[in-house]
Design a protein around this motif. Structure first.
Motif, mmCIF file in Angstrom:
data_model
loop_
_atom_site.group_PDB
_atom_site.id
_atom_site.type_symbol
_atom_site.label_atom_id
_atom_site.label_comp_id
_atom_site.label_asym_id
_atom_site.label_seq_id
_atom_site.Cartn_x
_atom_site.Cartn_y
_atom_site.Cartn_z
ATOM 1 N N ARG A 296 0.837 -1.210 0.000
ATOM 2 C CA ARG A 296 0.000 0.000 0.000
ATOM 3 C C ARG A 296 0.869 1.257 0.000
ATOM 4 O O ARG A 296 0.404 2.359 0.304
ATOM 5 N N GLY A 297 2.123 1.062 -0.329
ATOM 6 C CA GLY A 297 3.114 2.123 -0.386
ATOM 7 C C GLY A 297 4.430 1.548 0.097
ATOM 8 O O GLY A 297 4.520 0.375 0.455
ATOM 9 N N HIS A 298 5.453 2.382 0.083
ATOM 10 C CA HIS A 298 6.775 1.901 0.522
ATOM 11 C C HIS A 298 7.708 3.085 0.703
ATOM 12 O O HIS A 298 7.430 4.190 0.228
ATOM 13 N N GLY A 299 8.831 2.814 1.360
ATOM 14 C CA GLY A 299 9.850 3.834 1.509
ATOM 15 C C GLY A 299 10.529 4.116 0.183
ATOM 16 O O GLY A 299 10.464 3.308 -0.752
ATOM 17 N N MET A 300 11.169 5.260 0.110
ATOM 18 C CA MET A 300 11.899 5.649 -1.105
ATOM 19 C C MET A 300 13.154 6.403 -0.710
ATOM 20 O O MET A 300 13.184 7.082 0.315
ATOM 21 N N GLY A 301 14.137 6.323 -1.544
ATOM 22 C CA GLY A 301 15.388 7.039 -1.316
ATOM 23 C C GLY A 301 16.379 6.565 -2.350
ATOM 24 O O GLY A 301 16.091 6.614 -3.549
ATOM 25 N N LEU A 302 17.516 6.066 -1.899
ATOM 26 C CA LEU A 302 18.489 5.544 -2.852
ATOM 27 C C LEU A 302 18.026 4.227 -3.459
ATOM 28 O O LEU A 302 18.545 3.797 -4.484
ATOM 29 N N PHE A 303 17.075 3.564 -2.797
ATOM 30 C CA PHE A 303 16.461 2.356 -3.362
ATOM 31 C C PHE A 303 15.016 2.698 -3.676
ATOM 32 O O PHE A 303 14.327 3.336 -2.879
ATOM 33 N N VAL A 304 14.577 2.266 -4.847
ATOM 34 C CA VAL A 304 13.257 2.692 -5.301
ATOM 35 C C VAL A 304 12.135 2.064 -4.470
ATOM 36 O O VAL A 304 11.092 2.690 -4.259
ATOM 37 N N VAL A 317 8.089 1.705 12.847
ATOM 38 C CA VAL A 317 7.601 3.017 13.286
ATOM 39 C C VAL A 317 8.168 4.085 12.359
ATOM 40 O O VAL A 317 9.370 4.144 12.095
ATOM 41 N N LEU A 318 7.298 4.940 11.877
ATOM 42 C CA LEU A 318 7.726 6.022 10.987
ATOM 43 C C LEU A 318 8.232 7.197 11.820
ATOM 44 O O LEU A 318 7.679 7.489 12.881
ATOM 45 N N GLU A 319 9.274 7.820 11.330
ATOM 46 C CA GLU A 319 9.907 8.911 12.081
ATOM 47 C C GLU A 319 10.022 10.134 11.196
ATOM 48 O O GLU A 319 9.867 10.059 9.974
ATOM 49 N N GLU A 320 10.350 11.235 11.833
ATOM 50 C CA GLU A 320 10.549 12.476 11.090
ATOM 51 C C GLU A 320 11.656 12.258 10.045
ATOM 52 O O GLU A 320 12.652 11.570 10.317
ATOM 53 N N ASN A 321 11.475 12.835 8.869
ATOM 54 C CA ASN A 321 12.448 12.786 7.770
ATOM 55 C C ASN A 321 12.549 11.425 7.079
ATOM 56 O O ASN A 321 13.558 11.117 6.452
ATOM 57 N N VAL A 322 11.481 10.653 7.191
ATOM 58 C CA VAL A 322 11.363 9.432 6.393
ATOM 59 C C VAL A 322 10.553 9.789 5.140
ATOM 60 O O VAL A 322 9.570 10.531 5.228
ATOM 61 N N THR A 323 10.986 9.300 3.985
ATOM 62 C CA THR A 323 10.240 9.571 2.745
ATOM 63 C C THR A 323 9.557 8.289 2.267
ATOM 64 O O THR A 323 10.183 7.230 2.213
ATOM 65 N N VAL A 324 8.296 8.426 1.922
ATOM 66 C CA VAL A 324 7.512 7.264 1.476
ATOM 67 C C VAL A 324 6.569 7.671 0.352
ATOM 68 O O VAL A 324 6.299 8.861 0.157
ATOM 69 N N ILE A 325 6.095 6.668 -0.371
ATOM 70 C CA ILE A 325 4.944 6.907 -1.248
ATOM 71 C C ILE A 325 3.757 6.169 -0.650
ATOM 72 O O ILE A 325 3.891 5.037 -0.167
ATOM 73 N N VAL A 326 2.625 6.844 -0.658
ATOM 74 C CA VAL A 326 1.368 6.212 -0.226
ATOM 75 C C VAL A 326 0.588 5.911 -1.506
ATOM 76 O O VAL A 326 0.215 6.833 -2.230
#
Lengths: 366, 357
Positions: A296-304, A317-326
């Motif tokens: 239903r989404g996932h993290g993103m950064g240097l790995f897609v 647990v999600l924290e400040e400065n985590v990037t994700v797609i919903v």
């Protein structure tokens, strides 16, 4: 300070804290994030290893001479070795490091030849240390993801306008790729689908020709300075039917529910529940299962496709400065596979959308 | 990720051709006592599995397992929802979508024979340890033996579909570069965009482009994240895959009139490559004409591994195989870079065929 310098500083601190003298990292164009994080090199061909030392020095061993030549130019502070017998070369290097405290990552894809040839050298699993570094983004990393989001949105407009009846799927994606290269964006993750209720998911572009009435879906994920950002949207060729419009509205409602849930302290499961509850409320709960959807989404950064996977059983647990797609992408029994998704960053008080593209159902002329 | 066209055309790659490749490998397996053969695949390292089955993972990783009889089975860490797509793009016994590739692959291998005594692995040293472990567990600590030489020997000479598909990949690269020649580019990104788009519109499976932006300043190739101004003379290295077969084309380009010496350099390259024959004396012949050169070709899963250069020979070059050559030479009016794919003669006395314009 450049992104690479920020990462180097973070890594040296992490290695010191973990009592490691250096870490051996493996990568290729699929699993490039560990090499990129430690050396800033974007490997394209073959496999490679990096050795990152606690003092910030880094070495690259690359099995392709073309890649080694390129790394010397693109990463001038890294010591580069062309190693046609790659595993033998890195194993020899590890042995020469002697009794230093050495880590390795990512363990899941570490070649078995290294374990065999470096027998006697104790290589500690450092995957979690690296994953933690890559999970929480620095301001410069968030800026790169934000810039990638901008070009993703611009790229979607190219995709939408190229989606014309009679064109094959691969020709549509060719237009997007040409645009990205022209914008200085060297890499993109993109799958798509086209058709109707028979469309159960997305895949690489095929030679199917688009036709009037098709739903055309894509997740489009360009990479800027090594950082990926994604946009998922659905378009209709021609006038959308009522069924297409009402189905799509459920997906937007689910995406907004997921985005609203996103804040520091919530889990990936909380976000997934928020999205899936919308489907359940519309009698579509069955379509939130693995039979019809992956995540239903996932993290993103240097790995897609990074951690965490946004799923109801993932307690990260999600924290400040985590990037994700919903993205509540899944199959809808009346219209086929539908996608919509926005890239987000978790902020101190909640979350922020990294782009500004409308979530409305897109249309192009038939 | 791989985001060009991934589709299997039986007209271009008949089932019979894939089955003949599998049969050649299986004959070698029987001769050497291998009960099973494993080949790892991901999109940067797809060559073994695509050669035998036509399967290319656009993302993630997979493992092909094959017994002494029958078609291979592929286990891949993709969603089960793309299994239909995967089955459409290859000729196999089955495609199994699973997150437990190693464990599930070991179970398939167990069914190949009453007793599994010897398992071969193409590119054994690269097999992820996590995928190897379930085999050791299920087969009582069995050693996984490197079978790269077995596979490589069975792979050459190139068969008809390989030659035709490689020729097609080379034609895509040539046409894309020709399209770029018609523009007066000032930026590397514009050059790259036109070549990339042209190749993908022509159904390339993959396109990788590097540019040496100003030959007066240097001949090192770069992959651009961003942009650079192009000099009066520059070079592109275009790597194209089509239906599983890869070529590398190198070309020098100019914004105005090309330096006079370039035509002679191109003629020298053509002369030396056609004289390569089976490639047995490739290094001597190339060294006699060019100070800097390299040859790449498929080795195991790597589609364009280093085979030889001016400094050393790295791998055996099979007679009748396809290699891509690149040269870098200093001329009176500056450097010139060129190169392309060559189909080496299968027998002594034969002539190598150039696959580039």
């Amino acid at each position: 300070m450049s992104i690479h310098d920020e990462r180097k500083a973070k890594l040296t601190q992490v290695l010191s804290g973990a009592g490691l003298d250096c870490v051996v990292l493996f990568g290729n164009a699929w699993q490039n994030d560990y090499l990129r994080y430690s050396t800033d090199f974007a490997i394209v061909e073959g496999d490679g290893f990096a050795v990152f030392h606690r003092d910030g020095a880094a070495q690259l061993f690359l099995e392709s001479s073309a890649e080694a030549q390129r790394a010397k130019v693109e990463c001038p502070t890294v010591e580069v070795t062309f190693a046609p017998d790659l595993v033998e070369a890195i194993a020899g290097h590890v042995k020469r490091l002697g009794n230093r405290a050495i880590g390795q990552a990512p363990l899941a894809v570490m070649p078995m030849g290294l374990a065999a040839l470096a027998a006697g050298s104790k290589l500690e699993d450092a995957t979690a240390l690296f994953d933690r570094c890559m999970f929480i983004k620095t301001p410069a990393e968030i800026d790169a993801v934000r810039r990638a989001t901008k070009i993703a949105e611009d790229g979607y407009e190219i995709f939408r306008d190229a989606s014309r009846p009679g064109r094959t799927e691969y020709q549509v994606i060719a237009e997007v790729e040409a645009y990205f290269r022209d914008r200085g964006c060297p890499e993109n993750f993109q799958i798509m689908g086209s058709g109707g209720v028979e469309m159960m998911g997305m895949h690489p572009p095929s030679d199917r020709k688009l036709k009037a009435g098709d739903l055309v879906t894509t997740e489009l994920t360009p990479c800027i300075d090594g950082y990926y950002s994604q946009i998922c949207r659905t378009l209709v060729i021609g006038e959308p039917t009522k069924a297409q419009q009402s189905a799509y509205a459920v997906f937007v409602e689910a995406m907004e529910a997921g985005k609203k849930m996103l804040k520091p302290g919530v889990t990936a499961a909380d976000v997934a529940h928020a999205e899936n509850d919308v489907f359940r409320a519309h009698g579509l709960g069955e379509y939130t299962t693995a039979k019809y959807t992956r995540v239903r989404g996932h993290g993103m950064g240097l790995f897609v496709d990074g951690v965490p996977a946004i799923l109801e059983d993932v307690e990260t647990v999600l924290e400040e400065n985590v990037t994700v797609i919903v993205h509540p992408n899944t199959y809808h029994p009346e219209v086929g596979y539908v996608v919509v998704g926005d890239s987000m960053v978790v902020t101190k008080g909640g979350s922020e959308m990294l782009g500004s593209f409308t979530s409305e159902l897109q249309t192009v002329g038939a | 990720m791989r985001r060009g066209l991934l589709a299997w055309s039986e007209k271009e790659t008949p089932k019979a051709a894939l089955e003949a490749r599998v049969a050649r490998v299986q004959a070698a397996m029987k001769a050497q006592g291998f009960d099973a053969l494993l080949a790892y695949t991901n999109f940067p390292r797809p060559a073994t599995v695509s050669y035998l089955t036509h399967f290319i993972p656009y993302w993630n990783q997979g493992l092909m397992v094959m017994g002494q009889e029958g078609l291979p089975t592929i286990l891949v860490a993709l969603s089960n929802r793309v299994r239909g797509w995967a089955l459409e793009t290859c000729h196999v016994e089955d495609v199994v979508c699973t997150p437990r590739i190693g464990a599930d692959a070991a179970k398939v291998v167990k069914g190949f024979a009453d007793e599994i005594k010897k398992i071969g692995v193409v590119d054994a040293d690269r097999l992820p340890n996590g995928l190897a472990q379930p085999f050791r567990q299920l087969f009582g600590g069995i050693e996984l033996v490197d079978a790269t030489d077995l596979y490589t020997t069975a792979r050459s000479p190139a068969d008809g579909p390989e030659i035709e598909l490689t020729r097609h990949a080379a034609a895509i690269a040539d046409a894309a570069i020709d399209e770029a020649r018609t523009h007066g580019f000032e930026r590397a990104s514009a050059l790259i965009g036109v070549i990339d788009g042209a190749a993908r519109r022509a159904a390339a499976e993959e396109v990788q482009i590097a540019v040496a932006p100003d030959l007066v300043q240097g001949t090192d190739f770069r992959r651009f994240e961003g942009d650079a101004a192009l000099g009066a003379t520059y070079a592109v290295r275009v790597t194209v895959a089509y239906k599983g077969f890869w070529v590398r084309r190198t070309a020098s380009l100019s914004r105005g009139e090309a330096p006079a010496s370039w035509a002679d350099a191109a003629a020298r390259l053509r002369a030396v490559t056609t004289g390569l024959g089976t490639g047995a004396e490739l290094s001597d012949r190339m060294n006699s004409t060019f100070k800097h050169w390299s040859a790449v070709g498929p080795v195991g899963g790597h589609p364009l591994a280093d085979l030889a250069d001016q400094a050393a020979k790295y791998r055996r070059i099979g007679a009748g195989s396809v290699v891509s050559l690149s040269v870098n030479t200093d001329l009176s009016d500056g450097p010139w870079l060129g190169g392309g794919a060559v189909h080496l003669a299968a027998k002594p006395g034969g002539t190598a065929q150039l696959l580039f314009a």
